[in-house]
Write a protein that holds these residues in place. Structure first.
Motif, PDB file in Angstrom:
ATOM      1  N   LYS A   1       0.632  -1.140  -0.079  1.00  0.00           N
ATOM      2  CA  LYS A   1      -0.135   0.172   0.031  1.00  0.00           C
ATOM      3  C   LYS A   1       0.926   1.259  -0.099  1.00  0.00           C
ATOM      4  N   LYS A   2       1.735   1.328   0.911  1.00  0.00           N
ATOM      5  CA  LYS A   2       2.526   2.595   1.001  1.00  0.00           C
ATOM      6  C   LYS A   2       3.723   2.882  -0.327  1.00  0.00           C
TER       7      LYS A   2
ATOM      8  N   GLN B   1       1.160   3.681  -3.352  1.00  0.00           N
ATOM      9  CA  GLN B   1       0.982   4.909  -3.399  1.00  0.00           C
ATOM     10  C   GLN B   1       1.912   6.014  -3.628  1.00  0.00           C
TER      11      GLN B   1
ATOM     12  N   SER C   1      -7.423  -2.008   0.151  1.00  0.00           N
ATOM     13  CA  SER C   1      -7.118  -0.781   0.951  1.00  0.00           C
ATOM     14  C   SER C   1      -6.550   0.346  -0.115  1.00  0.00           C
ATOM     15  N   LEU C   2      -6.009   0.034  -1.314  1.00  0.00           N
ATOM     16  CA  LEU C   2      -5.716   0.949  -2.190  1.00  0.00           C
ATOM     17  C   LEU C   2      -6.717   1.430  -3.050  1.00  0.00           C
ATOM     18  N   ARG C   3      -7.707   0.630  -3.095  1.00  0.00           N
ATOM     19  CA  ARG C   3      -9.198   1.058  -3.929  1.00  0.00           C
ATOM     20  C   ARG C   3      -9.819   1.827  -3.021  1.00  0.00           C
ATOM     21  N   GLU C   4      -9.822   1.785  -1.770  1.00  0.00           N
ATOM     22  CA  GLU C   4     -10.515   2.359  -0.822  1.00  0.00           C
ATOM     23  C   GLU C   4     -10.252   3.751  -0.585  1.00  0.00           C
ATOM     24  N   ILE C   5      -8.715   4.228  -1.120  1.00  0.00           N
ATOM     25  CA  ILE C   5      -8.013   5.604  -0.903  1.00  0.00           C
ATOM     26  C   ILE C   5      -8.208   6.164  -2.370  1.00  0.00           C
ATOM     27  N   GLY C   6      -8.965   5.279  -3.370  1.00  0.00           N
ATOM     28  CA  GLY C   6      -9.131   5.930  -4.632  1.00  0.00           C
ATOM     29  C   GLY C   6      -8.132   5.670  -5.775  1.00  0.00           C
ATOM     30  N   LEU C   7      -7.334   4.781  -5.316  1.00  0.00           N
ATOM     31  CA  LEU C   7      -6.129   4.335  -6.389  1.00  0.00           C
ATOM     32  C   LEU C   7      -6.849   3.432  -7.400  1.00  0.00           C
TER      33      LEU C   7
ATOM     34  N   THR D   1     -12.198  -5.716  -6.239  1.00  0.00           N
ATOM     35  CA  THR D   1     -11.207  -4.588  -6.477  1.00  0.00           C
ATOM     36  C   THR D   1     -11.120  -4.133  -7.741  1.00  0.00           C
TER      37      THR D   1
END
Length: 117
Positions: free
Chosen positions: A38-39, A42, A67-73, A95
């Motif tokens: 994730k980090k 991003q 997690s990445l989709r949840e932050i809009g990636l 996803t």
């Protein structure tokens, strides 16, 4: 195209790197742990993610992508897994993946999948 590989098998990540380079693309990063994915993803500007499901730690590839989709990636993801379990496939569908490939993945299969983008 700039590609991130998330794969804990060093031999397979090397093979995927060689195939990607043969196709004329660049590997930005190879990540072995879901908790790192994730980090790092991003912070990098990738055009595609090749994501294994079972990784070195307790965060699997699907959880990392969720997690990445949840932050809009919205970067496209291709899952490459040795696990054809329908439960994981259903989890992965949430996803919005480009493709779900079962190992071993051949050059032509990877080429056709990447060309879909």
């Amino acid at each position: 195209m700039k590609i991130i590989i998330v794969e804990d098998d060093k031999v397979l990540s090397l093979l995927l790197t060689k195939m990607i380079e043969r196709l004329g693309h660049e590997v930005l990063e190879i990540i072995t742990k879901g908790s790192d994915a994730k980090k790092i993803i991003q912070d990098r500007s990738a055009d595609l993610i090749l994501m294994d499901i079972m990784l070195e730690d307790d965060v699997d590839g699907i959880s990392a992508m969720t997690s990445l989709r949840e932050i809009g990636l919205s970067v496209p993801v291709i899952y490459i897994t040795g696990n054809s379990d329908p439960v994981n496939f259903e989890r992965a569908k949430k996803t919005n993946f480009l493709e779900y490939l079962i190992k071993p993945v051949g050059f032509d299969e990877l080429k056709e999948t990447i060309q879909k983008i």
